[in-house]
Design a protein around this motif. Structure first.
Motif, short mmCIF file in Angstrom:
data_model
loop_
_atom_site.label_atom_id
_atom_site.label_comp_id
_atom_site.label_asym_id
_atom_site.label_seq_id
_atom_site.Cartn_x
_atom_site.Cartn_y
_atom_site.Cartn_z
N ARG A 105 0.82 -1.22 0.00
CA ARG A 105 0.00 0.00 0.00
C ARG A 105 0.85 1.25 0.00
N LYS A 106 2.07 1.15 0.50
CA LYS A 106 2.95 2.32 0.56
C LYS A 106 3.75 2.52 -0.73
N VAL A 107 3.75 1.52 -1.60
CA VAL A 107 4.52 1.60 -2.84
C VAL A 107 3.74 2.39 -3.88
N LYS A 108 4.39 3.34 -4.52
CA LYS A 108 3.76 4.13 -5.58
C LYS A 108 3.77 3.32 -6.88
N PRO A 109 2.70 3.43 -7.69
CA PRO A 109 2.64 2.68 -8.95
C PRO A 109 3.80 2.99 -9.90
N THR A 110 4.37 4.19 -9.76
CA THR A 110 5.46 4.59 -10.66
C THR A 110 6.84 4.10 -10.18
N ASP A 111 6.90 3.61 -8.93
CA ASP A 111 8.17 3.14 -8.38
C ASP A 111 8.59 1.81 -9.00
N LYS A 112 9.87 1.66 -9.27
CA LYS A 112 10.40 0.40 -9.78
C LYS A 112 10.52 -0.59 -8.64
N PRO A 113 9.90 -1.79 -8.77
CA PRO A 113 9.96 -2.76 -7.67
C PRO A 113 11.38 -3.26 -7.45
N LYS A 114 11.73 -3.47 -6.19
CA LYS A 114 13.05 -3.99 -5.86
C LYS A 114 12.96 -4.78 -4.56
N GLY A 115 13.94 -5.63 -4.34
CA GLY A 115 13.98 -6.43 -3.13
C GLY A 115 12.81 -7.37 -3.03
N ILE A 116 12.17 -7.38 -1.86
CA ILE A 116 11.05 -8.29 -1.60
C ILE A 116 9.86 -7.98 -2.50
N MET A 117 9.68 -6.71 -2.86
CA MET A 117 8.58 -6.33 -3.74
C MET A 117 8.76 -6.91 -5.14
N LEU A 118 9.99 -6.95 -5.60
CA LEU A 118 10.28 -7.54 -6.91
C LEU A 118 10.01 -9.03 -6.89
N LEU A 119 10.45 -9.70 -5.82
CA LEU A 119 10.20 -11.14 -5.67
C LEU A 119 8.71 -11.42 -5.62
N LEU A 120 7.98 -10.60 -4.86
CA LEU A 120 6.53 -10.77 -4.74
C LEU A 120 5.85 -10.59 -6.09
N GLU A 121 6.29 -9.58 -6.85
CA GLU A 121 5.70 -9.34 -8.16
C GLU A 121 5.95 -10.51 -9.11
#
Length: 221
Positions: free
Chosen positions: A36-52
């Motif tokens: 919820r804190k991640v902006k749609p324009t932000d490039k995913p990295k770390g755990i968010m990249l793995l989750l994606e």
């Protein structure tokens, strides 16, 4: 009597299953809060990249097998896969894998069994669903019913047998070698807990997927 009933329904395997479920639920809530804190324009990295990557893989997998129904089944496929992978590899953390208990594996197989047949009823309609038991010939009705009943039994026994055998072999090595077991057991944990545990999770999920997709009307996408 009360103690016996308690011990029967809350065995070590059930306790570890509950613990794994709680941990996965907490992890999902934490990740959901972070998303919820991640902006749609932000490039995913770390755990968010793995989750994606994981969610994207499961979504594409579900689209290939379930077609227009993929949104309905993707959450179950992801949940089932995560629970099985963590459960099968629980031996790495010094606890008995829940899937080494027939109670757990049969319970999972029953959930998949009901999802399969409820899906058939809602997708085909009750008449077409029941008519399927008379195909290709009506006299095969008993055999078709036996085949459906055998599905959860085979699913549960396959998973249970593979995980239990690995646990027994590793346990025997610990017992025989004693303090010297550390020379061999890391390789055994890698083979039985990680490699075979991962394979059995994939097989269980794949068979569940195939059984469900066979019940769905996928002609219109």
């Amino acid at each position: 009597m009360n103690i016996t009933v308690f011990e029967k329904f809350f065995s070590p395997s059930i306790n570890v299953s509950i613990l794994i479920t709680v941990i996965l639920c907490l992890l999902v809530f934490i990740l959901g809060f972070k998303i919820r804190k991640v902006k749609p324009t932000d490039k995913p990295k770390g755990i968010m990249l793995l989750l994606e990557l994981i969610v994207g893989f499961v979504n594409n997998y579900s689209k290939n097998y379930f077609g227009k129904y993929w949104r309905t089944y993707a959450p179950y496929i992801l949940t089932l896969g995560l629970f099985l992978i963590v459960s099968n590899m629980a031996g790495l953390f010094g606890v008995r894998p829940p899937t080494a208990s027939l109670n757990v594996t049969f319970g999972l197989a029953l959930i998949s069994f009901f999802i399969v047949h409820i899906s058939g009823i809602f997708s085909q309609g009750i008449k077409s669903y029941l008519k399927g038991y008379l195909e290709p010939m009506s006299f095969l009705l008993p055999m078709n019913i036996i085949g459906e009943i055998a599905m959860p039994i085979s699913l549960s026994l396959r998973l249970f047998g593979n995980i239990l055998s690995g646990m027994i072999i590793t346990g025997l090595v610990y017992g025989v070698l004693g303090n010297w077991a550390f020379l061999v057991t890391p390789a055994l944990h890698g083979i039985f807990d990680i490699f075979f545990g991962g394979i059995q999770a994939v097989v269980f999920v794949l068979l569940t997927t195939i059984f469900v997709s066979m019940q769905l009307d996928l002609e219109e996408n």
